[in-house]
Design a protein around this motif. Structure first.
Motif, short mmCIF file in Angstrom:
data_model
loop_
_atom_site.label_atom_id
_atom_site.label_comp_id
_atom_site.label_asym_id
_atom_site.label_seq_id
_atom_site.Cartn_x
_atom_site.Cartn_y
_atom_site.Cartn_z
N UNK A 737 63.36 52.88 97.33
CA UNK A 737 64.03 53.69 98.62
C UNK A 737 63.35 53.29 99.95
N UNK A 738 61.91 53.33 99.80
CA UNK A 738 61.26 52.75 101.11
C UNK A 738 61.64 51.35 101.66
N UNK A 739 61.90 50.39 100.74
CA UNK A 739 62.53 48.91 100.86
C UNK A 739 63.97 48.96 101.56
N UNK A 770 57.28 58.45 107.47
CA UNK A 770 56.29 57.68 106.38
C UNK A 770 54.81 57.95 106.88
N UNK A 771 54.51 58.13 107.95
CA UNK A 771 53.24 58.49 108.20
C UNK A 771 52.62 59.83 107.70
N UNK A 772 53.55 60.82 107.63
CA UNK A 772 53.36 62.15 107.39
C UNK A 772 52.96 61.86 105.56
N UNK A 773 53.78 60.83 104.88
CA UNK A 773 53.69 60.64 103.59
C UNK A 773 52.02 60.03 103.22
N UNK A 774 51.39 59.62 104.25
CA UNK A 774 50.20 59.25 103.86
C UNK A 774 49.09 60.37 103.47
N UNK A 802 49.69 61.03 93.50
CA UNK A 802 50.72 60.11 93.10
C UNK A 802 50.77 58.91 93.71
N UNK A 803 51.78 57.86 93.50
CA UNK A 803 51.89 56.68 94.16
C UNK A 803 52.40 56.75 95.73
N UNK A 804 52.88 58.09 95.76
CA UNK A 804 53.57 58.23 97.32
C UNK A 804 52.65 57.82 98.55
N UNK A 805 51.64 58.13 98.69
CA UNK A 805 50.70 57.92 99.78
C UNK A 805 50.05 56.26 99.85
N UNK A 806 50.23 55.71 98.47
CA UNK A 806 49.99 54.21 98.23
C UNK A 806 51.12 53.56 98.88
N UNK A 807 52.45 53.89 98.42
CA UNK A 807 53.60 53.02 98.96
C UNK A 807 53.93 53.36 100.18
N UNK A 808 53.64 54.49 100.73
CA UNK A 808 53.80 54.61 102.24
C UNK A 808 52.81 53.74 103.09
#
Length: 849
Positions: A737-739, A770-774, A802-808
């Motif tokens: 999704x991010x990609x 995306x910054x908020x997802x950090x 979860x993986x969310x902040x890492x991916x963000x």
């Protein structure tokens, strides 16, 4: 009466004993010049108990006989409560009959409903209790029943002194103060009072207007006047619940409301319950069931529906042999006489249209609409024996279809459908925006009476469906292949959705030149099947378990046809179950819908024009174009992180939950890239905008794009993507999704080209999200348990773990690299400033020191 006899006997003995002692005293003192004995005090006890009926109810009373015989003397009202009514359950239904203007509440709307029962109390009192069905035990002689009863005390909502007794065990009680007072059970509830700043009842301006009684119901009409709390001077922001005022109450400090309470005797022979099946969309009632032999408390869940029965055994046999028969008591809806005459036939037709569905259940003439007999003074619109389509003179753009049902069995007792006048405005807007590209009759400010009448008929049928017990079936339209919506012959035969209970509205997929003119919803295949399931008659010759087995067999067979599936209206993750959508592929259907919206834009001024009027009409229609476009985006977004939820039981094959294929999720992102993230400049038609607002549409489009980005990056969607991608690397993931979003939204950065103002706004929105997802924090994730009706399972997920902040973080680093490389590109100066700003935002977010 049995409890009263010992008390009366004891009183008689006491009186006799006192008289004998008095006689002895007289004899003892005879002939003596003694102090005179004071006369015996009058025994007031004789006046305290109930009076004989004939001495209390005399010729000065006006009497009406019925369920509860009513006696009136001036402003006093008395009920006769026969002992045979003790323990019987009644529905008490209170509705507004007249309301103050401006409060968005209307005559005919329900205020309160509950089950009540009369019972004998202590000290010559009759009690009225409110019954709540939360738990039940079927065997009244078992210890389990006593345990349930001990945990189920019914509140006393009225205690009445017995004024008079009749020989045949009938008690006369004074009910005046209960109904001309402010007893919550029969008055405005505290939340409504709080909302409208209503205070205490003004007793001097509140009274009973009349009480009418009939064989199975008693109707109490009251007028209640309440004080109004004065407005408070606010010294700071309000933190309490929202409150408002009836406009009429502001100037005079009071508000007057007229109410009607119906007491309706519930059937002494309760209807056989139909077990709720989550594969068929019915409203339901439920309670916990405690049985002597069970090892746990079960949930008894059953469908809400009308009682349809044969007139006699011969009819039952004929129906069993496949012949259609008329029910003993058909379902009748009256049209409110306040309804404008030209719409009455269409509302009636909307009721009658359901007969085709009832025929599948073995009934003919099972349901009908009727015009209210205005010359019959014995009938009342608030009388709970009658179901009515009520007309509300209001600017609310809505209609609704409730019902009142027996909580013991789900049997519908009556229904008052609400139809607000301005629902026609809503219909005008829907039909113009969704159908005007192919229907010339939809291209005007005012529709013809015939077209509007057919739209009213559609709404009538939909709301009647609710009052028959049917829920929204939001999955019905997904059974239709998108291309079939453009096939004239197919649509004529099947309609564009298989259920009128869907929010499928009108066929917005059909294109000019397709020849499709059948654009309305109608009673469809699913509706016919659902009525068969709910209203087929099972006689007493088969058990409840046998009936349940038969229904299960029917349901499994029906599920072989996708058009007969039910799709819940509350699914947070199944893209097939959505409001206002069409077809089996949201991307294809929305593409067609947008093409039709583009065709409308050049004509909006012409279709809304009226000499001498401002452009308010044009603004309203344009807002509806934006709303329709936004709906298309929402339909597509639900595919991302989507999970199909196909209700199944143990005896059916296949999984219940399946992940939306990765290819479809990527198609959804590609659609959004094309139709939303690539600036939809066609929506910024300056010939329209320069007549309705000073802005050029930049911020309006920015809001639409922000809606798309924030919806895609919602925490619960990201959780589902994590869960489903963990099942298989072939499933769409958060990284995918991010990609995909970065490639679409930041394409100019990578190509080092000029960036328009709309795209600059979009890129800022995306990077900030995306910054908020950090540091995403907690998110609530909802799911529907298998086999549930309206229930949700909810759980908190800490996205920080979860993986969310890492991916963000990883994708922000990647974007920062693109921005650094683009700094030396050939973009214009504003674009370079913009990219430098984005880079700075990312750097500060990644390293806030």
């Amino acid at each position: 009466m049995k409890r009263l006899l010992p008390l009366m006997l004891a009183a008689a003995l006491a009186i006799g004993f006192g008289t004998a002692n008095a006689q002895k005293s007289k004899k003892k003192n005879k002939g003596k010049d003694t102090e005179k004995v004071a006369p015996a005090k009058k025994d007031d006890d004789k006046d305290k108990g109930p009076k004989p009926y004939a001495k209390f109810i005399d010729s000065t009373f006006t009497t009406s006989k019925g369920l509860m015989t009513v006696h009136q003397k001036k402003d006093k009202y008395y009920f006769e409560i026969p002992e045979a009514l003790f323990g019987k359950e009644l529905m008490a239904i209170t509705r507004y009959t007249k309301t103050a203007a401006g409060g968005d509440v209307f005559g005919g709307e329900e205020v309160n409903e509950q089950v009540v029962r009369w019972e004998k109390g202590p000290d010559d009192n009759i009690l009225l209790r409110s019954i709540t069905y939360v738990m039940m035990s079927p065997d009244s002689l078992s210890p389990m029943f006593r345990a349930v009863d001990n945990s189920n005390a019914a509140p006393i909502i009225g205690a009445f002194k017995i004024e008079a007794l009749k020989k045949d065990s009938v008690y006369v009680i004074d009910v005046t103060s209960t109904f001309d007072g402010d007893n919550q059970a029969f008055s405005v509830d505290p939340r409504t009072k709080q909302e409208y700043n209503i205070s205490s009842l003004k007793k001097e301006a509140s009274f009973i207007e009349r009480i009418s009684t009939y064989p199975t119901n008693t109707e109490i009409r009251t007028i209640k006047t309440f004080g109004v709390n004065p407005p408070k001077r606010e010294s700071g922001p309000s933190t309490g619940p929202r409150t408002t005022y009836f406009p009429a109450s502001v100037g005079v400090g009071v508000v007057t409301l007229e109410l009607n309470t119906s007491f309706v005797l519930l059937p002494s022979n309760p209807m056989r319950k139909r077990p709720f099946d989550y594969r068929v969309g019915y409203f339901y009632n439920q309670y916990s069931l405690f049985e002597e032999e069970s090892q746990k408390a079960d949930e008894d869940i059953f469908a809400v529906r009308w009682r349809l029965e044969p007139k006699n055994a011969d009819d039952a046999a004929r129906q069993k042999n496949g012949e259609l028969i008329e029910p003993k008591k058909p379902i009748v809806y009256y049209i409110d006489p306040a309804t404008p005459e030209k719409w009455r036939p269409f509302l009636k037709q909307g009721v009658d249209d359901w007969n085709i569905a009832f025929e599948a259940a073995g009934w003919k003439n099972a349901i009908r609409g009727e015009y209210w007999p205005e010359d019959d003074s014995t009938m009342s619109l608030e009388d709970a024996r009658y179901s009515v389509i009520r007309y509300f003179a209001a600017d609310i753009q809505n209609a609704y279809g409730p019902n009142v049902h027996d909580p013991r069995t789900g049997e519908i007792i009556e229904s008052h459908i609400g139809w607000y006048h301005n629902v026609m405005r809503l219909l005008r807007n829907w039909y113009m925006i969704q159908a005007a590209a192919v229907d010339p009759d939809a291209r005007s400010k005012e529709f013809s009476d015939e077209l509007m009448g057919q739209l009213v008929r559609f709404v009538s049928s939909h709301e009647v469906g609710h009052t028959l017990g049917l829920r929204h079936n939001m999955g019905a339209s997904s059974a239709t292949p998108v291309e079939k919506l453009r096939d004239k012959d197919w649509v004529v035969q099947n309609g564009h959705t298989s259920s009128i209970m869907d929010y499928a509205r009108f066929n917005y997929v059909a294109q000019p030149g397709d020849g499709v003119t059948d654009l309305f919803p109608r009673i469809g295949d699913y509706d016919v099947w659902a009525i068969k399931w709910g209203y087929s008659y099972f006689g007493d010759d088969i058990t409840e378990e046998q009936a349940k087995a038969t229904l299960n067999t029917w349901t499994k067979e029906a599920y072989k046809n996708r058009r007969l599936w039910f799709g819940t209206e509350i699914s947070p993750y199944d893209p097939r179950y959505q409001t206002e959508d069409l077809g089996d592929n949201a991307m294809k259907a929305s593409d067609y819908g947008i093409e039709n919206l583009k065709r409308l834009m050049p004509s909006l001024i012409e279709w809304s024009a009226e000499d001498g009027e401002a452009y308010k009409e044009l603004e309203e229609i344009y807002r509806n174009v934006l709303s329709q476009y936004r709906r298309y985006m929402g339909h597509v977004i639900k595919n991302v992180g989507g999970i199909y939820d196909s209700p199944k039981t143990y005896d059916m094959e296949g999984p219940v939950y399946e992940v939306v294929p990765k290819a479809l999720q990527k198609d959804a992102i590609n659609f959004l890239s094309k139709q939303l993230f690539t600036t939809p400049t066609w929506l910024m038609d300056q010939s329209v905008l320069n007549k309705i607002k000073p802005e050029s549409g930049v911020e309006s489009l920015s809001a639409l794009q922000e809606y798309g980005v924030t919806r895609l990056l919602e925490g619960d969607r990201l959780v589902r993507l994590i869960e489903t991608s963990a099942q298989s690397p072939n499933n769409y993931s958060v990284n995918d999704l991010f990609t995909d979003l970065s490639a679409s939204i930041l394409s100019e950065v990578r190509s080092r080209s000029n960036i328009t103002v709309n795209r600059r706004n979009l890129q800022k929105i995306y990077v900030d999200e995306l910054i908020k997802l950090l540091e995403p924090g907690d998110v609530t994730v909802r799911s529907i348990p298998n086999g549930a009706g309206y229930a949700f399972d909810t759980r908190k997920v800490d996205l920080d773990q979860t993986d969310v902040p890492s991916l963000a973080r990883g994708h922000l680093e990647r974007i920062k690299g693109w921005l650094s490389s683009a700094a030396t590109g050939s973009a214009d100066q504003v674009s370079k400033y913009h990219m430098a700003d984005l880079r700075k935002r990312i750097e500060q977010a990644l390293d806030p020191r």
